[in-house]
Design a protein around this motif. Structure first.
Motif, short mmCIF file in Angstrom:
data_model
loop_
_atom_site.label_atom_id
_atom_site.label_comp_id
_atom_site.label_asym_id
_atom_site.label_seq_id
_atom_site.Cartn_x
_atom_site.Cartn_y
_atom_site.Cartn_z
N TYR A 117 31.85 30.04 70.43
CA TYR A 117 31.11 31.17 69.88
C TYR A 117 30.10 30.66 68.86
O TYR A 117 30.38 29.72 68.11
CB TYR A 117 32.06 32.16 69.20
N PRO B 47 30.01 37.23 66.00
CA PRO B 47 29.98 36.07 66.90
C PRO B 47 29.44 36.44 68.28
O PRO B 47 29.55 37.59 68.72
CB PRO B 47 31.45 35.66 66.98
N LEU C 83 29.51 34.86 72.30
CA LEU C 83 30.09 33.89 73.23
C LEU C 83 28.96 33.09 73.87
O LEU C 83 28.05 33.66 74.47
CB LEU C 83 30.89 34.63 74.30
N TYR D 229 32.31 28.12 66.65
CA TYR D 229 33.76 28.10 66.67
C TYR D 229 34.26 27.89 68.10
O TYR D 229 33.77 28.54 69.03
CB TYR D 229 34.32 29.44 66.17
#
Lengths: 109, 120
Positions: free
Chosen positions: A35, A43, A45, A86
Motif C-alpha cells: 500500500y 492508503p 493498494l 506498507y
C-alpha cells in the motif's frame, strides 16, 4: 504473532529505481500486498498477491516475494511517488489476523 | 465507483464506548469481506478486525479482542465497529476497507477515515 519488518526510510533520485523490502519468516510462502499512503490520505493498494497490480496502478510498480523477503520495486521514480509504503499479509498459521509491516518512508531527492 | 464513508468518530473518555459506521456504495456489499484498520497519530497502519461477507465469521487483533465488536448489516450496506472500554492507546484514525475478493487477502478500497480520540 507474525512480524513484518521494513526499513524506516529509502531515498531515491528522480528517474532511478526504489526497492522497498519487507522481511518476515518464510514470507515467500505467503501472499504479500503493498500500500502507498500519502500525507493526510487513505492508503492505496499498489500491488497485491506478491506481484499483481490493481487497475490504474502504473507498470512502474512491481513486486516479488521469495524466501524471507518480499520487495516492492518502483521504477523510474517520480516526485509523486514520495509516500509511506506498507506491506501486508494475512496470518492464518496461528491466529487468523491481518499483519502490516512497519512502513517505509520513500523520499524523492 | 466504490465509496466507503466512515462516521461516528469523536472525543470519548477512557473507559467509554463509541460505535463507528461505514456506509458502502458502488459495489455489491454483501459479497465482500470487510475490515477496520487504524492509524495512531504519526504511526503506522494497524489491522483491527475483519468480518466475513455473511457476518458469520469475525477476526480481531489481540489489542482489541474482547473490547471491540465488528458487524455488518447487508440490508443497509453498512459496516460497524462497536468499541468499548476505550483506552488512550485506541486513539487513531479508523479506516474501513473492502477486501478485493476471490482468494486474495488484500484491501482494494479504503474510506477516508474517522478520528477517534480517547482522552479525559
Amino acid at each position: 504473532s507474525y512480524v513484518l519488518t521494513q526499513p524506516p526510510s529509502v531515498s531515491v533520485a528522480p528517474g532511478q529505481t526504489a526497492r522497498i523490502t519487507c522481511g518476515g519468516n518464510n514470507i515467500g510462502r505467503r501472499s504479500v500486498h503493498w500500500y502507498q499512503q500519502k500525507p493526510g490520505q487513505a492508503p492505496v493498494l499498489v500491488v497485491y498477491d506478491d506481484s499483481d497490480r490493481p487497475s490504474g496502478i502504473p507498470e512502474r510498480f512491481s513486486g516479488s516475494n521469495s524466501g524471507n523477503t518480499a520487495t516492492l520495486t518502483v521504477s523510474r521514480v517520480e516526485a509523486g511517488d514520495e509516500a509511506d509504503y506498507y506491506c501486508q499479509v494475512w496470518d492464518s498459521t496461528s491466529d487468523d489476523a491481518g499483519v502490516f509491516g512497519t512502513g517505509t518512508k520513500v523520499t524523492v531527492l | 465507483e466504490v465509496q466507503l464513508l466512515e462516521s461516528g468518530g469523536g472525543l470519548v473518555q477512557p473507559g467509554g464506548s463509541l460505535r463507528l459506521s461505514c456506509a458502502a456504495s458502488g459495489f455489491t456489499f454483501s459479497t465482500y469481506a470487510m475490515s477496520w484498520v487504524r492509524q495512531a497519530p504519526g504511526k503506522g497502519l494497524e489491522w483491527v478486525s475483519t468480518v466475513s461477507l455473511s457476518d458469520t465469521t469475525t477476526y480481531y487483533a489481540d489489542s482489541v479482542k474482547g473490547r471491540f465488536t465488528i458487524s455488518r448489516d447487508n440490508s443497509k450496506n453498512t459496516l460497524y465497529l462497536q468499541m468499548s472500554s476505550l483506552r488512550a492507546e485506541d486513539t487513531a484514525v479508523y479506516y474501513c476497507a473492502k477486501w478485493i475478493g476471490g482468494s486474495s487477502t488484500s484491501l482494494d478500497n479504503w474510506g477516508q477515515g474517522t478520528l477517534v480520540t480517547v482522552s479525559s
